[in-house]
Design an enzyme around this catalytic site. Structure first.
Site, PDB file in Angstrom:
ATOM      1  N   HIS A  73      49.253  47.721  30.064  1.00 25.76           N
ATOM      2  CA  HIS A  73      49.046  47.115  31.400  1.00 25.76           C
ATOM      3  C   HIS A  73      48.558  45.682  31.197  1.00 25.76           C
ATOM      4  O   HIS A  73      47.405  45.451  30.831  1.00 25.76           O
ATOM      5  CB  HIS A  73      48.000  47.907  32.201  1.00 25.76           C
ATOM      6  CG  HIS A  73      47.847  47.410  33.604  1.00 25.76           C
ATOM      7  ND1 HIS A  73      47.949  48.244  34.694  1.00 25.76           N
ATOM      8  CD2 HIS A  73      47.615  46.172  34.114  1.00 25.76           C
ATOM      9  CE1 HIS A  73      47.788  47.533  35.806  1.00 25.76           C
ATOM     10  NE2 HIS A  73      47.573  46.269  35.469  1.00 25.76           N
ATOM     11  N   HIS A 109      48.896  41.345  32.544  1.00 24.09           N
ATOM     12  CA  HIS A 109      49.394  40.253  33.403  1.00 24.09           C
ATOM     13  C   HIS A 109      49.513  39.001  32.538  1.00 24.09           C
ATOM     14  O   HIS A 109      48.522  38.599  31.913  1.00 24.09           O
ATOM     15  CB  HIS A 109      48.400  39.964  34.533  1.00 24.09           C
ATOM     16  CG  HIS A 109      48.175  41.144  35.423  1.00 24.09           C
ATOM     17  ND1 HIS A 109      48.884  41.345  36.587  1.00 24.09           N
ATOM     18  CD2 HIS A 109      47.320  42.197  35.319  1.00 24.09           C
ATOM     19  CE1 HIS A 109      48.474  42.472  37.161  1.00 24.09           C
ATOM     20  NE2 HIS A 109      47.532  43.011  36.414  1.00 24.09           N
ATOM     21  N   ARG A 115      51.444  36.261  33.987  1.00 27.83           N
ATOM     22  CA  ARG A 115      51.798  35.200  34.944  1.00 27.83           C
ATOM     23  C   ARG A 115      53.112  34.518  34.545  1.00 27.83           C
ATOM     24  O   ARG A 115      53.925  35.079  33.822  1.00 27.83           O
ATOM     25  CB  ARG A 115      50.671  34.161  35.098  1.00 27.83           C
ATOM     26  CG  ARG A 115      49.267  34.726  35.238  1.00 27.83           C
ATOM     27  CD  ARG A 115      49.072  35.623  36.415  1.00 27.83           C
ATOM     28  NE  ARG A 115      47.668  35.975  36.583  1.00 27.83           N
ATOM     29  CZ  ARG A 115      47.255  37.068  37.203  1.00 27.83           C
ATOM     30  NH1 ARG A 115      48.104  37.953  37.696  1.00 27.83           N
ATOM     31  NH2 ARG A 115      45.971  37.296  37.324  1.00 27.83           N
ATOM     32  N   LYS A 144      56.060  49.518  39.626  1.00 33.77           N
ATOM     33  CA  LYS A 144      54.626  49.430  39.921  1.00 33.77           C
ATOM     34  C   LYS A 144      54.398  49.537  41.422  1.00 33.77           C
ATOM     35  O   LYS A 144      54.989  48.792  42.197  1.00 33.77           O
ATOM     36  CB  LYS A 144      54.081  48.091  39.397  1.00 33.77           C
ATOM     37  CG  LYS A 144      52.610  47.823  39.723  1.00 33.77           C
ATOM     38  CD  LYS A 144      51.668  48.693  38.893  1.00 33.77           C
ATOM     39  CE  LYS A 144      50.220  48.581  39.355  1.00 33.77           C
ATOM     40  NZ  LYS A 144      49.530  47.411  38.825  1.00 33.77           N
ATOM     41  N   HIS A 171      48.615  51.367  41.292  1.00 33.53           N
ATOM     42  CA  HIS A 171      47.301  50.765  41.557  1.00 33.53           C
ATOM     43  C   HIS A 171      46.647  51.726  42.535  1.00 33.53           C
ATOM     44  O   HIS A 171      47.019  51.767  43.705  1.00 33.53           O
ATOM     45  CB  HIS A 171      47.434  49.357  42.148  1.00 33.53           C
ATOM     46  CG  HIS A 171      46.098  48.726  42.387  1.00 33.53           C
ATOM     47  ND1 HIS A 171      45.622  47.689  41.634  1.00 33.53           N
ATOM     48  CD2 HIS A 171      45.100  49.038  43.263  1.00 33.53           C
ATOM     49  CE1 HIS A 171      44.384  47.371  42.046  1.00 33.53           C
ATOM     50  NE2 HIS A 171      44.057  48.180  43.045  1.00 33.53           N
ATOM     51  N   HIS A 219      44.434  51.579  35.278  1.00 38.86           N
ATOM     52  CA  HIS A 219      43.051  51.077  35.228  1.00 38.86           C
ATOM     53  C   HIS A 219      42.081  51.948  36.028  1.00 38.86           C
ATOM     54  O   HIS A 219      41.470  51.502  36.995  1.00 38.86           O
ATOM     55  CB  HIS A 219      42.957  49.611  35.656  1.00 38.86           C
ATOM     56  CG  HIS A 219      43.765  49.223  36.874  1.00 38.86           C
ATOM     57  ND1 HIS A 219      43.676  49.885  38.063  1.00 38.86           N
ATOM     58  CD2 HIS A 219      44.673  48.229  37.053  1.00 38.86           C
ATOM     59  CE1 HIS A 219      44.484  49.314  38.937  1.00 38.86           C
ATOM     60  NE2 HIS A 219      45.109  48.312  38.341  1.00 38.86           N
ATOM     61  N   LEU A 274      39.592  44.230  40.106  1.00 35.43           N
ATOM     62  CA  LEU A 274      39.925  45.338  41.003  1.00 35.43           C
ATOM     63  C   LEU A 274      40.730  46.374  40.241  1.00 35.43           C
ATOM     64  O   LEU A 274      41.648  45.990  39.509  1.00 35.43           O
ATOM     65  CB  LEU A 274      40.728  44.833  42.206  1.00 35.43           C
ATOM     66  CG  LEU A 274      39.902  44.056  43.237  1.00 35.43           C
ATOM     67  CD1 LEU A 274      40.795  43.414  44.274  1.00 35.43           C
ATOM     68  CD2 LEU A 274      38.867  44.967  43.909  1.00 35.43           C
ATOM     69  N   ASP A 306      44.736  45.490  31.444  1.00 30.82           N
ATOM     70  CA  ASP A 306      44.738  44.819  32.756  1.00 30.82           C
ATOM     71  C   ASP A 306      44.190  43.399  32.619  1.00 30.82           C
ATOM     72  O   ASP A 306      43.581  42.869  33.552  1.00 30.82           O
ATOM     73  CB  ASP A 306      43.950  45.609  33.809  1.00 30.82           C
ATOM     74  CG  ASP A 306      44.245  45.111  35.232  1.00 30.82           C
ATOM     75  OD1 ASP A 306      45.291  44.468  35.441  1.00 30.82           O
ATOM     76  OD2 ASP A 306      43.422  45.359  36.130  1.00 30.82           O
ATOM     77  N   HIS A 353      43.000  34.171  35.473  1.00 30.36           N
ATOM     78  CA  HIS A 353      42.868  33.242  36.597  1.00 30.36           C
ATOM     79  C   HIS A 353      42.104  32.049  36.050  1.00 30.36           C
ATOM     80  O   HIS A 353      41.125  32.227  35.299  1.00 30.36           O
ATOM     81  CB  HIS A 353      42.041  33.854  37.730  1.00 30.36           C
ATOM     82  CG  HIS A 353      42.716  35.001  38.419  1.00 30.36           C
ATOM     83  ND1 HIS A 353      43.675  34.840  39.396  1.00 30.36           N
ATOM     84  CD2 HIS A 353      42.571  36.337  38.281  1.00 30.36           C
ATOM     85  CE1 HIS A 353      44.088  36.026  39.829  1.00 30.36           C
ATOM     86  NE2 HIS A 353      43.442  36.960  39.152  1.00 30.36           N
TER      87      HIS A 353
HETATM   88  O1  DOR Z   1      41.497  42.517  38.958  1.00 28.87           O
HETATM   89  C1  DOR Z   1      42.709  42.583  39.088  1.00 28.87           C
HETATM   90  N1  DOR Z   1      43.497  41.506  38.854  1.00 28.87           N
HETATM   91  N2  DOR Z   1      43.250  43.719  39.503  1.00 28.87           N
HETATM   92  C2  DOR Z   1      44.550  43.812  39.819  1.00 28.87           C
HETATM   93  O2  DOR Z   1      44.971  44.871  40.215  1.00 28.87           O
HETATM   94  C3  DOR Z   1      45.429  42.627  39.752  1.00 28.87           C
HETATM   95  C4  DOR Z   1      44.920  41.641  38.807  1.00 28.87           C
HETATM   96  C5  DOR Z   1      45.592  40.288  38.915  1.00 28.87           C
HETATM   97  O3  DOR Z   1      46.822  40.253  38.977  1.00 28.87           O
HETATM   98  O4  DOR Z   1      44.891  39.280  38.924  1.00 28.87           O
HETATM   99 ZN    ZN Z   2      46.751  44.883  36.778  1.00 25.62          ZN
END
Ligand code: DOR
Ligand code: ZN
Length: 352
Positions: free
Chosen positions: A17, A19, A21, A104, A141, A179, A228, A256, A260
């Site tokens: 899992h 990300h 971007r 997803k 999720h 998660h 989250l 996860d 950011h």
């Molecule tokens: O904390 C999180 N960030 N939970 C998620 O489900 C998405 C993720 C994100 O894409 O930033």
């Molecule tokens: Zn995620």
């Protein structure tokens, strides 16, 4: 393995899992993951989301060209599609043929870039039926989104109101509860009756194994510990740690890691997501060591994920050593910076 080894060798893990971007920042985060993992399930919550096979293929080639420019030739992205109210059964079958690893489910409004998510699963009947028929996993999720439900209860309510009814309706659908953050989720997955089939599993992040909700408020607000589903009470962390280190193949690694930029986290309305990719394996090793279960790390990190997805296990080995590593306070992220999980601290385990 002794109770307190200073070095562990394991088959190279995968991240189930992740990300990464798109655009400018992708290369920076991809480098951290590819240093540790052989494969990763790539989340589709881009803006706009990756809803079709064609969009996923285009995203995959952008990932591959970034890997090439990083000089990485031994990392495989596993692509996913974002389920919407309009996903057709045909798109599911096309995805299966094209080698897409999973779909997803983001309940609309549940988290970062989830506005286009599913408003009600009843709109997805045909797509879910097709997933069940072709053996396409659904990654969920697992939080309800209604604002009357307390944020700390959203996962537990999801189990009763969405997940269990979904499993009743589609008993052969392969589901990964992503998660997980609560005792209820860990016990639900552990105890689910599947008739001996491989139909339910869960991923667990390093932050949910290492921290409880106090970490969001320790001496002031800590935006970099906000993700989250949000961190929960200590009793939940303990239940997750128990599940992850139990040797039960239904639980496997999914960071996860959700990058950011610093400014988007340290803001009046800060984004959700912890950036754990920088030394994710060191963080997991610390969690497993804290309960004397380092011998269970390899199953969780390297075996149970590919087994669930019916993919071959990796063959290359990696070594983790107990050698203190300082986590930088910031890392480059495109033309901005990012604050990694445990920034400025020292962690015990590093990848050789
Ligand atoms: O904390 C999180 N960030 N939970 C998620 O489900 C998405 C993720 C994100 O894409 O930033
Ligand atoms: Zn995620």
């Amino acid at each position: 393995m002794s109770n307190s080894p200073t070095q562990i060798k394991l088959i190279q893990p995968d991240d189930w899992h992740l990300h990464i971007r798109d655009g400018e920042v992708m290369k920076d985060v991809l480098a951290d993951t590819a240093r540790q993992f052989a494969r990763a399930i790539i989340m589709p919550n881009l803006k706009p989301p990756v809803t079709t096979v064609d969009l996923a293929k285009a995203y995959q080639s952008r990932i591959e060209s970034n890997l090439k420019s990083l000089g990485v030739s031994d990392f495989t992205p596993l692509m996913t599609l974002y389920l919407t109210d309009n996903t057709s059964a045909d798109e599911v079958r096309k995805a299966k043929t094209a080698g897409i690893a999973a779909f997803k489910l983001y309940p609309a409004g549940a988290t970062t870039n989830s506005d286009a998510g599913v408003s009600d699963l009843k709109h997805c009947h045909a797509a879910l039926e097709a997933m069940q028929a072709v053996g396409m996993p659904l990654l969920v999720h697992g939080e309800v989104t209604s604002s009357e439900i307390d944020i700390f209860d959203r996962e537990a309510v999801f189990i009763d109101t969405v997940l269990e009814p979904l499993r009743q309706q589609f008993p052969e659908l392969k589901i990964v509860f992503e998660h997980i953050t609560t005792k209820q989720a860990a016990h639900y997955v552990r105890d689910a009756a599947t008739g001996g089939k491989n139909t339910i599993a869960a991923t667990i992040t390093p932050q949910h194994l290492l921290m409880n909700r106090n970490a969001i408020f320790a001496g002031g607000i800590r935006p970099h510990n906000y993700c989250l589903p949000v961190l929960k009470r200590e009793e939940h962390r303990i239940a997750l740690l128990e599940a992850a280190t139990s040797g039960n193949a239904r639980f496997f690694l999914g960071t996860d890691s959700a990058p950011h930029a610093k400014g988007a986290k340290e803001a009046a309305c800060g984004c959700a997501g912890c950036y754990s990719a920088f030394n994710a394996l060191g963080l997991y090793a610390e969690a497993f060591e804290s309960v004397g279960k380092l011998d269970k790390l390899e199953g969780f990190a390297s075996f149970f994920g590919p087994d669930f997805y019916s993919l071959p296990r990796n063959s290359k080995k990696i070594t983790l050593i107990k050698q203190a590593q300082s986590i930088p306070t910031e890392l480059p992220l495109g033309d901005a910076t990012i604050v990694p999980l445990r920034a400025g601290e020292t962690i015990a385990w590093s990848l050789v």
